[in-house]
Scaffold this motif. Sequence first.
Motif, mmCIF file in Angstrom:
data_model
loop_
_atom_site.group_PDB
_atom_site.id
_atom_site.type_symbol
_atom_site.label_atom_id
_atom_site.label_comp_id
_atom_site.label_asym_id
_atom_site.label_seq_id
_atom_site.Cartn_x
_atom_site.Cartn_y
_atom_site.Cartn_z
ATOM 1 N N ARG A 1 0.824 -1.207 0.000
ATOM 2 C CA ARG A 1 0.000 0.000 0.000
ATOM 3 C C ARG A 1 0.858 1.257 0.000
ATOM 4 N NH1 ARG A 1 -2.322 -3.163 3.864
ATOM 5 N NH2 ARG A 1 -1.490 -1.867 5.532
ATOM 6 N N ASN A 2 1.964 1.227 0.752
ATOM 7 C CA ASN A 2 2.846 2.381 0.896
ATOM 8 C C ASN A 2 4.141 1.922 1.582
ATOM 9 O OD1 ASN A 2 2.235 2.189 3.718
ATOM 10 N ND2 ASN A 2 0.438 3.496 3.402
ATOM 11 N N TYR A 3 5.051 2.863 1.850
ATOM 12 C CA TYR A 3 6.320 2.507 2.486
ATOM 13 C C TYR A 3 6.123 1.926 3.884
ATOM 14 C CZ TYR A 3 8.754 4.953 -1.254
ATOM 15 O OH TYR A 3 9.227 5.338 -2.465
ATOM 16 N N ALA A 4 5.164 2.474 4.617
ATOM 17 C CA ALA A 4 4.916 1.970 5.976
ATOM 18 C C ALA A 4 4.453 0.506 5.924
ATOM 19 C CB ALA A 4 3.889 2.839 6.678
ATOM 20 N N HIS A 5 3.593 0.169 4.976
ATOM 21 C CA HIS A 5 3.125 -1.207 4.845
ATOM 22 C C HIS A 5 4.294 -2.135 4.495
ATOM 23 C CE1 HIS A 5 0.901 -4.480 2.467
ATOM 24 N NE2 HIS A 5 0.712 -4.737 3.744
ATOM 25 N N ARG A 6 5.162 -1.681 3.593
ATOM 26 C CA ARG A 6 6.337 -2.478 3.234
ATOM 27 C C ARG A 6 7.198 -2.720 4.480
ATOM 28 N NH1 ARG A 6 10.418 -0.368 -1.301
ATOM 29 N NH2 ARG A 6 10.957 1.080 0.334
ATOM 30 N N ALA A 7 7.397 -1.702 5.281
ATOM 31 C CA ALA A 7 8.193 -1.841 6.511
ATOM 32 C C ALA A 7 7.526 -2.815 7.485
ATOM 33 C CB ALA A 7 8.383 -0.480 7.171
ATOM 34 N N GLU A 8 6.198 -2.741 7.609
ATOM 35 C CA GLU A 8 5.486 -3.656 8.503
ATOM 36 C C GLU A 8 5.677 -5.109 8.065
ATOM 37 O OE1 GLU A 8 1.444 -2.285 8.258
ATOM 38 O OE2 GLU A 8 1.908 -0.389 9.273
ATOM 39 N N VAL A 9 5.596 -5.368 6.767
ATOM 40 C CA VAL A 9 5.771 -6.730 6.252
ATOM 41 C C VAL A 9 7.202 -7.203 6.520
ATOM 42 C CG1 VAL A 9 5.811 -8.133 4.141
ATOM 43 C CG2 VAL A 9 3.920 -6.537 4.559
ATOM 44 N N PHE A 10 8.173 -6.337 6.317
ATOM 45 C CA PHE A 10 9.565 -6.694 6.558
ATOM 46 C C PHE A 10 9.793 -7.012 8.039
ATOM 47 C CE2 PHE A 10 13.907 -5.338 7.720
ATOM 48 C CZ PHE A 10 14.618 -6.298 7.012
ATOM 49 N N VAL A 11 9.315 -6.157 8.924
ATOM 50 C CA VAL A 11 9.490 -6.380 10.366
ATOM 51 C C VAL A 11 8.808 -7.678 10.786
ATOM 52 C CG1 VAL A 11 8.855 -5.494 12.658
ATOM 53 C CG2 VAL A 11 9.857 -3.959 10.957
ATOM 54 N N ALA A 12 7.614 -7.931 10.299
ATOM 55 C CA ALA A 12 6.906 -9.172 10.639
ATOM 56 C C ALA A 12 7.684 -10.391 10.154
ATOM 57 C CB ALA A 12 5.498 -9.159 10.044
ATOM 58 N N ALA A 13 8.260 -10.309 8.956
ATOM 59 C CA ALA A 13 9.041 -11.434 8.423
ATOM 60 C C ALA A 13 10.277 -11.698 9.275
ATOM 61 C CB ALA A 13 9.437 -11.164 6.972
ATOM 62 N N VAL A 14 10.975 -10.643 9.675
ATOM 63 C CA VAL A 14 12.173 -10.797 10.515
ATOM 64 C C VAL A 14 11.783 -11.363 11.881
ATOM 65 C CG1 VAL A 14 14.009 -9.543 11.728
ATOM 66 C CG2 VAL A 14 13.516 -9.024 9.332
ATOM 67 N N GLN A 15 10.713 -10.845 12.470
ATOM 68 C CA GLN A 15 10.276 -11.350 13.772
ATOM 69 C C GLN A 15 9.878 -12.821 13.695
ATOM 70 O OE1 GLN A 15 7.291 -8.420 14.793
ATOM 71 N NE2 GLN A 15 8.748 -7.245 16.019
ATOM 72 N N ALA A 16 9.189 -13.233 12.647
ATOM 73 C CA ALA A 16 8.788 -14.635 12.495
ATOM 74 C C ALA A 16 10.011 -15.532 12.347
ATOM 75 C CB ALA A 16 7.862 -14.794 11.286
ATOM 76 N N LEU A 17 11.006 -15.094 11.589
ATOM 77 C CA LEU A 17 12.229 -15.881 11.432
ATOM 78 C C LEU A 17 12.987 -16.005 12.755
ATOM 79 C CD1 LEU A 17 13.343 -14.399 8.020
ATOM 80 C CD2 LEU A 17 12.742 -16.791 8.444
ATOM 81 N N ALA A 18 13.099 -14.894 13.471
ATOM 82 C CA ALA A 18 13.813 -14.929 14.746
ATOM 83 C C ALA A 18 13.057 -15.796 15.758
ATOM 84 C CB ALA A 18 13.986 -13.508 15.279
ATOM 85 N N GLN A 19 11.738 -15.695 15.776
ATOM 86 C CA GLN A 19 10.929 -16.493 16.687
ATOM 87 C C GLN A 19 11.080 -17.989 16.365
ATOM 88 O OE1 GLN A 19 6.804 -15.432 16.798
ATOM 89 N NE2 GLN A 19 6.467 -16.480 18.737
ATOM 90 N N ALA A 20 11.094 -18.326 15.093
ATOM 91 C CA ALA A 20 11.235 -19.725 14.682
ATOM 92 C C ALA A 20 12.571 -20.317 15.140
ATOM 93 C CB ALA A 20 11.096 -19.859 13.171
ATOM 94 N N ARG A 21 13.570 -19.467 15.280
ATOM 95 C CA ARG A 21 14.891 -19.910 15.743
ATOM 96 C C ARG A 21 15.028 -19.772 17.263
ATOM 97 N NH1 ARG A 21 19.588 -17.990 11.712
ATOM 98 N NH2 ARG A 21 20.710 -18.143 13.674
ATOM 99 N N GLY A 22 13.956 -19.352 17.922
ATOM 100 C CA GLY A 22 14.003 -19.220 19.374
ATOM 101 C C GLY A 22 14.787 -18.009 19.853
ATOM 102 N N GLU A 23 14.965 -17.024 18.992
ATOM 103 C CA GLU A 23 15.739 -15.849 19.343
ATOM 104 C C GLU A 23 14.885 -14.710 19.874
ATOM 105 O OE1 GLU A 23 18.281 -14.818 16.082
ATOM 106 O OE2 GLU A 23 19.139 -16.832 15.976
ATOM 107 N N VAL A 24 13.572 -14.838 19.790
ATOM 108 C CA VAL A 24 12.656 -13.820 20.269
ATOM 109 C C VAL A 24 11.506 -14.525 20.984
ATOM 110 C CG1 VAL A 24 11.067 -11.967 19.610
ATOM 111 C CG2 VAL A 24 13.220 -12.225 18.401
ATOM 112 N N ALA A 25 11.116 -14.018 22.124
ATOM 113 C CA ALA A 25 9.997 -14.628 22.852
ATOM 114 C C ALA A 25 8.699 -14.421 22.093
ATOM 115 C CB ALA A 25 9.886 -14.022 24.251
ATOM 116 N N ALA A 26 7.826 -15.406 22.168
ATOM 117 C CA ALA A 26 6.543 -15.336 21.460
ATOM 118 C C ALA A 26 5.656 -14.275 22.046
ATOM 119 C CB ALA A 26 5.852 -16.684 21.512
#
Length: 182
Positions: free
Chosen positions: A157-182
């Motif tokens: 939709r815009n730059y903010a939406h792109r940033a939200e998708v990127f942050v969510a992707a990084v958080q999901a990857l880190a969570q999957a590796r146990g590097e971030v609490a759920a």
Amino acid sequence: MKSCLVCDDHAMMRMALSGAVSMAWPDAIVSTAEDFDAAQAAARAGPDLILCDLSMPGATPLEGIKGVRAAAPETPLLVVTGNEDDALLLALFDLGIAGFVPKSASAEVIEAALRETAVPLQRHDTLEAATGWCFAQAQPGDAVLLSPACASLDMFRNYAHRAEVFVAAVQALAQARGEVAA
């Protein structure tokens, strides 16, 4: 060991291009220049690749590129530019550049320009896929820079939406590796 000279008068572009080169050639020596005089002096060292902005202080675009080309006549020179004037670009090819990449270029154009430079490329259909691939490749202390072509605004939709998708992707990857609490 490979070497690359990155020439641009904007610090952010020098950093982004240097990061992209370092990602493709992890052991490469990357040097930078912020004007045509410094670019010509650094080009005399004979790097394996030169990425050079078209408009920098010290010379007109054609004279500046001609000087860099003369300083390193055997080195592939890619011009990175916001200028897409056909006559100017044809004149650049007459000077012997290996290719050019418009700063507004699509992934296909960037890939075509890099094809002859031996810089490895990695393409993904989504920002999430690109982020996952980069996450798998990155080592502690690495900086990862993603080309805007991998996450264009036709996907968001815009730059903010792109940033939200990127942050969510990084958080999901880190969570999957146990590097971030759920």
